[in-house]
Design an enzyme around this catalytic site. Structure first.
Site, mmCIF file in Angstrom:
data_model
loop_
_atom_site.group_PDB
_atom_site.id
_atom_site.type_symbol
_atom_site.label_atom_id
_atom_site.label_comp_id
_atom_site.label_asym_id
_atom_site.label_seq_id
_atom_site.Cartn_x
_atom_site.Cartn_y
_atom_site.Cartn_z
ATOM 1 N N ASP A 72 0.964 -1.082 0.008
ATOM 2 C CA ASP A 72 0.032 -0.119 0.003
ATOM 3 C C ASP A 72 1.005 1.049 0.136
ATOM 4 O O ASP A 72 2.137 1.156 0.235
ATOM 5 C CB ASP A 72 -0.942 0.089 1.050
ATOM 6 C CG ASP A 72 -0.406 -0.453 2.391
ATOM 7 O OD1 ASP A 72 0.752 -0.007 2.757
ATOM 8 O OD2 ASP A 72 -0.971 -1.224 3.276
ATOM 9 N N ASP A 74 1.314 5.228 1.530
ATOM 10 C CA ASP A 74 0.894 6.277 2.458
ATOM 11 C C ASP A 74 1.540 7.347 2.017
ATOM 12 O O ASP A 74 2.463 7.438 1.662
ATOM 13 C CB ASP A 74 1.406 5.696 3.985
ATOM 14 C CG ASP A 74 0.718 4.526 4.542
ATOM 15 O OD1 ASP A 74 -0.301 4.248 3.778
ATOM 16 O OD2 ASP A 74 1.490 3.773 5.162
ATOM 17 N N ASP A 154 10.228 4.380 13.483
ATOM 18 C CA ASP A 154 10.983 3.289 14.054
ATOM 19 C C ASP A 154 12.252 3.268 13.412
ATOM 20 O O ASP A 154 13.298 3.435 14.167
ATOM 21 C CB ASP A 154 9.941 2.238 14.085
ATOM 22 C CG ASP A 154 9.385 1.669 12.857
ATOM 23 O OD1 ASP A 154 9.532 2.307 11.963
ATOM 24 O OD2 ASP A 154 8.513 0.761 13.090
HETATM 25 P P1 ATP Z 1 4.409 -2.946 5.571
HETATM 26 O O1 ATP Z 1 4.767 -3.042 4.255
HETATM 27 O O2 ATP Z 1 4.526 -4.150 6.302
HETATM 28 O O3 ATP Z 1 2.938 -2.211 5.996
HETATM 29 P P2 ATP Z 1 5.240 -0.198 6.752
HETATM 30 O O4 ATP Z 1 6.464 0.154 7.170
HETATM 31 O O5 ATP Z 1 4.233 0.191 5.688
HETATM 32 O O6 ATP Z 1 5.407 -2.045 6.353
HETATM 33 P P3 ATP Z 1 3.268 -0.044 8.720
HETATM 34 O O7 ATP Z 1 2.815 -0.767 9.977
HETATM 35 O O8 ATP Z 1 2.278 0.127 7.665
HETATM 36 O O9 ATP Z 1 4.579 -0.514 8.257
HETATM 37 O O10 ATP Z 1 3.536 1.509 9.215
HETATM 38 C C1 ATP Z 1 3.873 2.484 8.508
HETATM 39 C C2 ATP Z 1 4.971 3.462 8.996
HETATM 40 O O11 ATP Z 1 4.611 4.085 10.081
HETATM 41 C C3 ATP Z 1 6.245 2.856 9.139
HETATM 42 O O12 ATP Z 1 6.846 2.587 7.718
HETATM 43 C C4 ATP Z 1 6.852 3.557 10.250
HETATM 44 O O13 ATP Z 1 7.495 4.564 9.542
HETATM 45 C C5 ATP Z 1 5.638 3.825 10.860
HETATM 46 N N1 ATP Z 1 5.502 3.136 12.267
HETATM 47 C C6 ATP Z 1 4.540 2.112 12.249
HETATM 48 N N2 ATP Z 1 4.364 1.700 13.645
HETATM 49 C C7 ATP Z 1 5.346 2.392 14.181
HETATM 50 C C8 ATP Z 1 5.874 2.344 15.671
HETATM 51 N N3 ATP Z 1 5.315 1.462 16.586
HETATM 52 N N4 ATP Z 1 6.904 3.192 15.897
HETATM 53 C C9 ATP Z 1 7.175 3.999 15.211
HETATM 54 N N5 ATP Z 1 6.835 4.044 13.773
HETATM 55 C C10 ATP Z 1 5.969 3.281 13.302
HETATM 56 MG MG MG Z 2 2.178 -0.156 5.441
#
Ligand code: ATP
Ligand code: MG
Length: 452
Positions: A72, A74, A154
């Site tokens: 996805d 964002d 993170d």
């Molecule tokens: P995925 O492709 O698995 O969804 P993602 O990086 O997009 O990986 P998400 O859980 O969708 O992960 O979170 C989106 C973004 O928000 C992350 O890339 C990170 O920058 C931030 N984020 C999410 N959860 C946390 C957290 N617990 N602490 C700090 N930053 C976070």
């Molecule tokens: Mg994500």
């Protein structure tokens, strides 16, 4: 204290390392605008046309750098949720604690988040930060600058911002280099960041498994000591994270990563018991491998099926134990299912909504032994037949039952009517049970005969 007085007098904010992003041109990062989802592009363009910033952020930029297809997209912006909502006809504000905006575009939804600070950026001293006794952040509901937004994320690889108009990547913490070197590195002080949000430990295990990255030593070191902090996290959040790991397409690696870091105690406490038992290990390995293959082939995988497999080695053990105590197979299985579900409720917290389907899949297993008369035909009509059959194949693959049974069912489904008639067995075991039932017509069918 002195720092606080100085900051009050001079109004100095705590310097955020990474306050200046390195800006990389397309030739350096290699992500072409065409690879960005049309809907996310439109959102960024609209924001920018109305004088705001709009960047693709987080996992999508990371995945594109790694030449993977993002699941996805964002968008991060300096516009407030209310401003974003007014710009897009099909949009709505979600969430109370921290508002985000969902912008709908065809069948897609783009999540638009306003830049925010972690909360601790507002306070100079540790004791002014809104944390609990273990250092957990209680509020992150503060708008901030783009640099603040990067610092509250993170891992370095998750703090990359892509500007589609200029095809530039803004990199605050060296995430592009870490991506290239396949290193997972926490932004800031890892211990503090885990204390703020212990779920980040689980995220570390998930990303390391999913991306096949090495966890940087300083990022890994505090986990062994801090893992127990997961006990303070609401079960529902742990469950969500467990599901993300299991459905990441790299569940097998993820589960072993969890165990290696000692994180499974807070997430899948039964893992030790399962993996230390060779039969359990064979079954879980087969189950996770097949889930990973399904996800990688873009086929759906249901959480109930997945948790059904994780719990099966326990159910099986309990089932055999109850049977050994003199109970008949079907009631013994039902008792075992209830015992295992009750026991895991406090530990793993699989929501009750999955119980029904898990039980159905389990309860159908003994019915695959019944290969005579109308029974196989009736079983195939059961709405959960497909899931139960997939489950049966895992049991065969793990060596729990004879592979011949799985092969029979595979052939039976493909066969035409004549061939099926020839395949039916004169099955002695189940028939004798049916005879017993006939002698007592008033008896209700055993609960497992037709699970609801
Ligand atoms: P995925 O492709 O698995 O969804 P993602 O990086 O997009 O990986 P998400 O859980 O969708 O992960 O979170 C989106 C973004 O928000 C992350 O890339 C990170 O920058 C931030 N984020 C999410 N959860 C946390 C957290 N617990 N602490 C700090 N930053 C976070
Ligand atoms: Mg994500």
């Amino acid at each position: 204290m002195i720092r606080r007085i100085i900051s009050k007098v001079f109004g100095r904010k705590r310097p955020v390392s990474g306050a200046n992003a390195r800006i990389l041109a397309r030739t350096e990062h290699g992500i072409a605008r065409e690879r960005i989802d049309a809907c996310a592009l439109k959102v960024c363009e609209t924001l920018s046309a109305s004088g705001h910033k709009g960047y693709v952020v987080g996992g999508a930029v990371r995945d594109l750098l790694l030449d993977k297809s993002p699941k996805d997209f964002d968008v991060a912006t300096d516009a407030t949720p209310e401003q974003v909502r007014k710009l897009f006809r099909r949009s709505r504000i979600i969430g109370r604690r921290f508002q985000i905006v969902h912008v709908m575009c065809g069948r897609e939804t783009i999540e638009v988040t306003t830049f925010r600070a972690n909360g601790q950026k507002e306070a100079e001293d540790e004791d002014e930060r809104p944390t609990d006794a273990h250092g957990r952040l209680l509020s992150d509901n503060v708008f901030g600058s783009m640099a603040d937004d990067a610092a509250r994320r993170d891992f370095t690889i998750n703090a990359l911002y892509y500007d589609p108009a200029r095809e530039e990547v803004h990199d605050y913490f060296g995430g592009v280099k870490d991506c290239r070197q396949r290193v997972l590195r926490m932004i800031g002080n890892p211990e503090t960041r885990y204390r703020e949000d212990p779920v980040r430990m689980l995220r570390a295990a998930r990303f390391a498994a999913k991306l096949d990255f090495r966890i940087d030593e300083a990022t890994r070191a505090p986990v062994a000591t801090l893992a127990p902090l997961l006990a303070n996290i609401p079960r529902a959040r742990i469950f969500d994270e467990a599901l993300k790991l299991l459905l990441s397409g790299h569940a097998l690696r993820g589960v072993h990563q969890l165990r290696a870091e000692g994180l499974h105690h807070g997430m899948l406490p039964l893992l030790d018991a399962i993996l230390d038992d060779p039969a359990g290990e064979r079954f879980i390995t087969a189950a996770l491998k097949s889930t990973d293959a399904r996800i990688q082939a873009d086929r759906p995988s249901s959480p109930a099926f997945l948790f059904g497999t994780l719990l099966w080695p326990q159910v099986l053990k309990r089932w055999h134990a109850i049977e050994a105590g003199g109970e008949k197979p079907q009631p013994a299985l039902f008792q075992a299912m209830d015992d295992v579900l009750d026991a895991q409720r406090n530990q793993l917290a699989v929501p009750r909504r999955y119980d029904g389907m898990m039980k159905e899949i389990w309860a159908l297993q003994p019915r695959f032994d019944q290969r005579g008369g109308q029974r196989p035909f009736r079983l195939m009509e059961h709405p959960r037949f497909r899931a139960a059959y997939d489950f049966l194949l895992l049991r065969c693959e793990a060596g729990e039952i004879d592979a011949e049974l799985g092969d029979w069912w595979t052939r039976f489904q493909d066969a035409d009517d004549d061939a099926r008639a020839g395949m039916l067995l004169t099955d002695s075991g189940p028939k004798s049970r049916r005879k017993r039932k006939r002698r007592k017509p008033a008896d209700p069918a055993p609960a497992g005969a037709q699970p609801a």
